[in-house]
Design an enzyme around this catalytic site. Sequence first.
Site, PDB file in Angstrom:
ATOM      1  NE  ARG A   1      -4.123  -1.405   0.101  1.00 30.69           N
ATOM      2  CZ  ARG A   1      -4.303  -2.387  -0.696  1.00 30.69           C
ATOM      3  NH1 ARG A   1      -3.610  -2.861  -1.564  1.00 30.69           N
ATOM      4  NH2 ARG A   1      -5.444  -3.143  -0.673  1.00 30.69           N
TER       5      ARG A   1
ATOM      6  CD  GLU B   1      -3.309   3.214  -5.213  1.00 28.35           C
ATOM      7  OE1 GLU B   1      -4.272   2.687  -5.544  1.00 28.35           O
ATOM      8  OE2 GLU B   1      -2.123   2.819  -4.490  1.00 28.35           O
TER       9      GLU B   1
ATOM     10  CG  HIS C   1      -3.552  -0.474  -6.642  1.00 27.89           C
ATOM     11  ND1 HIS C   1      -4.045  -0.298  -5.569  1.00 27.89           N
ATOM     12  CD2 HIS C   1      -3.505  -1.890  -6.485  1.00 27.89           C
ATOM     13  CE1 HIS C   1      -4.097  -1.005  -4.558  1.00 27.89           C
ATOM     14  NE2 HIS C   1      -3.713  -2.126  -5.105  1.00 27.89           N
TER      15      HIS C   1
END
Length: 321
Positions: A237, A266, A284
């Site tokens: 993360r 994000e 991601h």
Amino acid sequence: MKKTILAFSRVSPSLLEPYKDDYEVIIISPELGDMDAQFEAAISNAHGLIGGSRRLGEAELAAAVNLEIVSSISVGYDNYDLDYLNRRGIMLTNTPDVLNETTADLALALILATARRIPELDSWTKEGNWTQTIDASQFGCDVHGKTLGIIGLGKIGEAIARRGRFGFGMTILYSGNSRKPKLEQELGARFVPQEELLSASDFVCPVVPLTDATRNLIGRKELALMGPESILINISRGPVADQDALIEALQEKTIRAAGLDVYVKEPLTNSELFNLRNVVTVPHIGSATTDTRNAMAKRALENLLAGLEGRQPRDLVHFKK
Ligand code: 8YV
């Protein structure tokens, strides 16, 4: 009365199609307009939610008076307010295991891409710059035989370690909360204090969930312990690494490079990171293969249906009545 299922992120309509006789199904999608507005319009009717990548806490769920279960299509669940869900007696499930190998593949892809400078040299070649043999300024560094340091040797960490050990003959160091004697034997992995891992590894890969304890796990001090030849790989993360400190380290070349799948905020639309040649950025995509996303969606659906039908979901994260 039929219960209502609300798919709160991009979920393939075919996943829920077979359940339309038994449930009211609402699927929000960008083609239908603003996703947040669609979510807000539907939330008060929902008994079950399925999806991922949406922050869900009190502000988002206060109107969800019928809600029984949130089925997340993800292994991580840092975007949900667990205390709030608990207080409301709302179940939360995740999708562990099915994404381990795919996420580990991405970690290795980032290791290779940063070490061999693949995206940078790909652009350079396509720009027509290859007019004579490359020189040492474009050399990369070896991966095989190097030291891979994994912070958090859980299931994804283990899958990365296996690839490093058996695919590339790497030495495996690990740190974390618990020792894994079987893996130590099988992979020759050595459990070391985090400081030692940071200073002795060529590739440092934190594979931990985001919690208060792991936020900024890789900060200024930790980056300083990594040497100028070392590479940080983050597939966990974003906030696990202090992004400003990382940018500084990359700018000043106190570490060699970074391979990043995750970011503090994000989606990442604009960042100093984009100006750096020694960072490889991907959006991601740790679990983002068709096979794995389908497996995750299927597992999340099973959890959702179990919860709505009064059975115990397989992957219950957190639930106290
Ligand atoms: C998710 C992830 O698929 O599973 C996780 O925790 O980070 C990804 O694989 C993504 O967050 C979309 O839900």
